[in-house]
Motif scaffolding. Structure first.
Motif: not given
Length: 167
Positions: A23-25, A94-97, A84-89
Protein backbone atom coordinates in the motif's frame (compact mmCIF):
# COMPACT_ATOMS: atom_id res chain seq x y z
CA UNK A 1 16.39 -4.28 16.76
CA UNK A 2 15.21 -7.75 17.80
CA UNK A 3 12.93 -6.13 20.37
CA UNK A 4 11.40 -3.86 17.71
CA UNK A 5 10.60 -6.81 15.45
CA UNK A 6 9.26 -8.77 18.40
CA UNK A 7 6.89 -5.92 19.25
CA UNK A 8 5.81 -5.54 15.64
CA UNK A 9 5.20 -9.26 15.26
CA UNK A 10 3.31 -9.40 18.55
CA UNK A 11 1.03 -6.65 17.22
CA UNK A 12 0.44 -8.81 14.18
CA UNK A 13 -0.34 -11.80 16.37
CA UNK A 14 -3.30 -10.09 17.99
CA UNK A 15 -5.14 -9.37 14.77
CA UNK A 16 -6.86 -10.77 11.69
CA UNK A 17 -5.07 -9.47 8.60
CA UNK A 18 -6.12 -8.43 5.07
CA UNK A 19 -3.74 -7.53 2.22
CA UNK A 20 -2.52 -6.31 -1.12
CA UNK A 21 0.89 -6.14 -2.78
CA UNK A 22 2.08 -3.01 -0.96
CA UNK A 23 0.00 0.00 0.00
CA UNK A 24 2.79 2.45 0.59
CA UNK A 25 5.16 2.10 -2.39
CA UNK A 26 4.50 5.58 -3.80
CA UNK A 27 4.22 7.29 -0.43
CA UNK A 28 7.37 5.57 0.82
CA UNK A 29 9.30 6.62 -2.31
CA UNK A 30 8.32 10.26 -1.73
CA UNK A 31 10.22 10.28 1.58
CA UNK A 32 12.87 7.56 1.41
CA UNK A 33 15.59 10.15 0.69
CA UNK A 34 14.15 12.88 2.95
CA UNK A 35 16.53 13.46 5.87
CA UNK A 36 13.61 14.39 8.16
CA UNK A 37 12.54 10.72 8.09
CA UNK A 38 13.94 7.59 9.64
CA UNK A 39 13.52 4.76 7.14
CA UNK A 40 13.55 0.99 7.45
CA UNK A 41 13.14 -1.11 4.34
CA UNK A 42 13.52 -4.87 4.33
CA UNK A 43 13.36 -6.28 0.84
CA UNK A 44 11.50 -9.39 -0.23
CA UNK A 45 14.86 -10.98 -1.04
CA UNK A 46 16.07 -10.76 2.57
CA UNK A 47 12.94 -12.47 3.82
CA UNK A 48 13.53 -15.24 1.26
CA UNK A 49 17.09 -15.60 2.55
CA UNK A 50 16.01 -16.09 6.18
CA UNK A 51 15.37 -19.76 5.52
CA UNK A 52 18.96 -20.21 4.37
CA UNK A 53 20.44 -18.23 7.27
CA UNK A 54 19.19 -20.57 9.97
CA UNK A 55 18.01 -19.89 13.51
CA UNK A 56 21.40 -20.45 15.13
CA UNK A 57 22.92 -17.46 13.37
CA UNK A 58 20.02 -15.28 14.49
CA UNK A 59 20.71 -16.29 18.11
CA UNK A 60 17.19 -17.56 18.73
CA UNK A 61 16.30 -20.71 20.61
CA UNK A 62 15.19 -23.68 18.52
CA UNK A 63 11.42 -23.29 18.87
CA UNK A 64 11.53 -19.53 18.47
CA UNK A 65 13.89 -19.82 15.49
CA UNK A 66 11.64 -22.33 13.77
CA UNK A 67 8.57 -20.14 14.33
CA UNK A 68 10.41 -17.03 13.11
CA UNK A 69 11.75 -18.77 10.01
CA UNK A 70 8.33 -20.21 9.22
CA UNK A 71 6.78 -16.72 9.29
CA UNK A 72 9.68 -14.78 7.74
CA UNK A 73 9.84 -16.92 4.62
CA UNK A 74 6.22 -15.88 3.86
CA UNK A 75 6.81 -12.13 4.19
CA UNK A 76 7.41 -10.09 1.06
CA UNK A 77 8.50 -6.82 2.62
CA UNK A 78 8.52 -4.44 5.52
CA UNK A 79 8.61 -0.66 5.18
CA UNK A 80 8.69 1.86 7.98
CA UNK A 81 8.75 5.66 7.82
CA UNK A 82 9.00 7.81 10.90
CA UNK A 83 9.50 11.52 11.58
CA UNK A 84 9.27 13.90 14.50
CA UNK A 85 8.66 16.88 12.19
CA UNK A 86 4.98 17.95 11.98
CA UNK A 87 3.59 14.47 12.74
CA UNK A 88 -0.08 15.34 12.24
CA UNK A 89 0.65 16.81 8.80
CA UNK A 90 2.28 13.58 7.60
CA UNK A 91 -0.44 11.40 9.12
CA UNK A 92 -3.14 13.36 7.26
CA UNK A 93 -1.09 13.32 4.07
CA UNK A 94 -0.64 9.55 4.26
CA UNK A 95 -4.37 9.08 4.84
CA UNK A 96 -5.13 11.19 1.76
CA UNK A 97 -2.52 9.60 -0.55
CA UNK A 98 -2.99 5.95 0.45
CA UNK A 99 -6.37 4.50 -0.47
CA UNK A 100 -7.25 3.42 3.06
CA UNK A 101 -10.88 2.84 2.01
CA UNK A 102 -9.77 -0.47 0.50
CA UNK A 103 -8.64 -1.58 3.96
CA UNK A 104 -10.63 -2.77 6.91
CA UNK A 105 -9.97 -0.81 10.06
CA UNK A 106 -9.03 -3.17 12.84
CA UNK A 107 -8.12 -0.72 15.59
CA UNK A 108 -8.51 3.04 15.88
CA UNK A 109 -7.16 4.97 18.85
CA UNK A 110 -7.87 8.68 19.09
CA UNK A 111 -6.32 10.53 22.00
CA UNK A 112 -8.20 13.46 23.53
CA UNK A 113 -5.12 15.73 23.52
CA UNK A 114 -4.23 14.90 19.91
CA UNK A 115 -2.86 11.82 18.28
CA UNK A 116 -4.27 8.97 16.28
CA UNK A 117 -3.31 5.35 15.70
CA UNK A 118 -4.87 3.02 13.14
CA UNK A 119 -4.26 -0.62 12.24
CA UNK A 120 -5.63 -1.36 8.77
CA UNK A 121 -5.89 -4.76 7.09
CA UNK A 122 -6.33 -6.06 3.57
CA UNK A 123 -6.85 -9.46 2.01
CA UNK A 124 -6.66 -10.80 -1.52
CA UNK A 125 -9.63 -12.00 -3.59
CA UNK A 126 -9.41 -15.45 -1.98
CA UNK A 127 -9.54 -14.10 1.58
CA UNK A 128 -5.84 -14.64 2.24
CA UNK A 129 -4.25 -12.19 4.65
CA UNK A 130 -1.80 -10.01 2.76
CA UNK A 131 -0.96 -6.75 4.51
CA UNK A 132 -1.04 -4.94 7.81
CA UNK A 133 -0.77 -1.17 7.56
CA UNK A 134 -0.06 0.83 10.73
CA UNK A 135 -0.44 4.63 10.79
CA UNK A 136 0.18 6.67 13.90
CA UNK A 137 0.92 10.18 15.02
CA UNK A 138 1.20 11.78 18.38
CA UNK A 139 2.63 14.93 19.80
CA UNK A 140 6.17 13.91 18.92
CA UNK A 141 6.16 11.43 16.01
CA UNK A 142 4.50 10.12 12.86
CA UNK A 143 5.02 6.44 12.00
CA UNK A 144 3.88 4.38 9.04
CA UNK A 145 4.55 0.62 8.84
CA UNK A 146 3.53 -1.85 6.18
CA UNK A 147 3.99 -5.61 6.59
CA UNK A 148 3.40 -7.38 3.27
CA UNK A 149 2.58 -11.08 3.12
CA UNK A 150 1.02 -13.51 2.55
CA UNK A 151 0.53 -13.47 6.30
CA UNK A 152 -0.55 -16.57 8.15
CA UNK A 153 -2.29 -15.78 11.43
CA UNK A 154 -1.47 -19.22 12.86
CA UNK A 155 2.26 -18.64 12.22
CA UNK A 156 2.10 -15.17 13.76
CA UNK A 157 0.38 -16.49 16.88
CA UNK A 158 2.88 -19.36 17.13
CA UNK A 159 5.81 -16.94 17.00
CA UNK A 160 4.18 -14.59 19.53
CA UNK A 161 3.64 -17.54 21.88
CA UNK A 162 7.24 -18.71 21.51
CA UNK A 163 8.54 -15.22 22.20
CA UNK A 164 6.20 -14.83 25.17
CA UNK A 165 7.49 -18.09 26.70
CA UNK A 166 11.01 -16.57 26.72
CA UNK A 167 9.89 -13.68 28.94
Amino acid sequence: MKQFFALALLCLGTMSLFGQANAIDDYFQDYVEDEQFSVIYISPRLFQMFEKIGGEKLELDDDEAAAFMDLATDLRGLRILSTDVTPEKYFNEAKSKINTKTYETLITIRERNGGNTEFLLREDDKGNLQELLFLSYGESEFTLMSFVGPLNLDKIIKLANEMDEDN
